[in-house]
Design an enzyme around this catalytic site. Structure first.
Site, short mmCIF file in Angstrom:
data_model
loop_
_atom_site.label_atom_id
_atom_site.label_comp_id
_atom_site.label_asym_id
_atom_site.label_seq_id
_atom_site.Cartn_x
_atom_site.Cartn_y
_atom_site.Cartn_z
N GLU A 88 65.61 116.41 58.45
CA GLU A 88 65.99 116.87 59.78
C GLU A 88 65.80 118.38 59.92
O GLU A 88 66.77 119.13 59.81
CB GLU A 88 67.47 116.53 60.00
N HIS A 110 74.83 116.17 58.46
CA HIS A 110 74.00 116.59 59.59
C HIS A 110 74.10 118.11 59.77
O HIS A 110 75.16 118.69 59.55
CB HIS A 110 74.46 115.87 60.86
P1 PGA Z 1 67.30 115.04 68.54
O1 PGA Z 1 68.39 115.00 67.40
O2 PGA Z 1 66.58 113.72 68.52
O3 PGA Z 1 68.07 115.27 69.82
O4 PGA Z 1 66.39 116.18 68.20
C1 PGA Z 1 68.07 114.45 66.17
C2 PGA Z 1 69.24 114.60 65.24
O5 PGA Z 1 69.93 115.63 65.29
O6 PGA Z 1 69.49 113.70 64.44
#
Ligand code: PGA
Length: 224
Positions: free
Chosen positions: A149, A92
């Site tokens: 992401e 992540h």
């Molecule tokens: P968010 O986060 O939905 O708060 O934008 C998504 C993530 O970091 O997986």
């Protein structure tokens, strides 16, 4: 059927976690989607108990890149045995940014995940996907789930465009192989329905909008 992962990140105390699980489990268990909840590790056992007998699955938000041993503070696959965890979120952008993890660390986490019978959800951006794919061993690369992401859309309230999500899917598949491809970044009940219902997106990684039980259930009901 989509894969929908609720990533609580580093939020909630025991009471709040219990309350969320009590509010949502029955409804989420009835969903046609594959629901996966990724609570902070101290609540995995609690969630495993609540989800017992349902098809809701559990994920860890991170996994140690090392096997069992003297790695203080690390939660490895050995520690998860018996907890009914199915997925591990790895790479992540918050791990890369705040904990200085690199593609090589993530590749080791992918290996550990598979050795521990967890399916890794490898988070990438347009800037990392190519090198990330290369660093993962051939035997594992195409078996992972890849979450696109884009950092500029995480926690901003504005999801990426459908066009960009689909364009990136093609690039990701060229690099990783025929992986399941999910999107994360400000997915909530206001996200364009075209995105939430698009057949070419295999699922969603949901951060902020997974924290409130009602909001998350609403979101799950919008996705098809
Ligand atoms: P968010 O986060 O939905 O708060 O934008 C998504 C993530 O970091 O997986």
């Amino acid at each position: 059927m989509k894969l929908i992962i609720a990533n609580w990140k580093s939020n909630k105390n025991l009471n709040e976690a219990t309350h969320w699980l009590e509010q949502t489990t029955t409804t989420l268990a009835a969903s046609t989607h594959q629901i996966v909840v990724a609570p902070p590790s101290p609540f995995l056992s609690l969630a495993a108990d609540k989800f017992q007998g349902t098809k809701i699955k559990l994920a860890v938000q991170d996994i140690s890149p090392f096997p069992a041993g003297a790695y203080t503070g690390a939660v490895g696959v050995k520690n998860l045995e018996g907890l009914k965890v199915s997925y591990a979120i790895v790479g992540h952008s918050e791990r890369r940014r705040y904990f200085h993890e690199n593609n090589n660390d993530v590749a080791n986490k992918v290996r550990e995940s598979f050795l521990g019978s967890l399916t890794p959800v490898v988070c990438v951006t347009k800037g990392t996907y190519k090198e990330q794919a290369k660093s993962i061993e051939n035997e594992y690369r195409h078996k992972a789930i890849v979450a696109f992401e884009p950092v500029e859309h995480i926690g901003t309230g504005i999801a990426d465009t459908l066009e960009d999500i689909l364009e990136t899917k093609d690039m990701v598949k060229t690099a990783f192989g025929d992986v399941r491809y999910i999107y994360g970044g400000s997915v909530d009940t206001h996200t364009d329905l075209e995105i939430l219902t698009h057949a070419d997106i295999d699922g969603f990684l949901v951060g902020g909008a997974s924290l409130d039980a009602d909001e998350f259930v609403k979101l799950v009901n919008l996705i098809s």
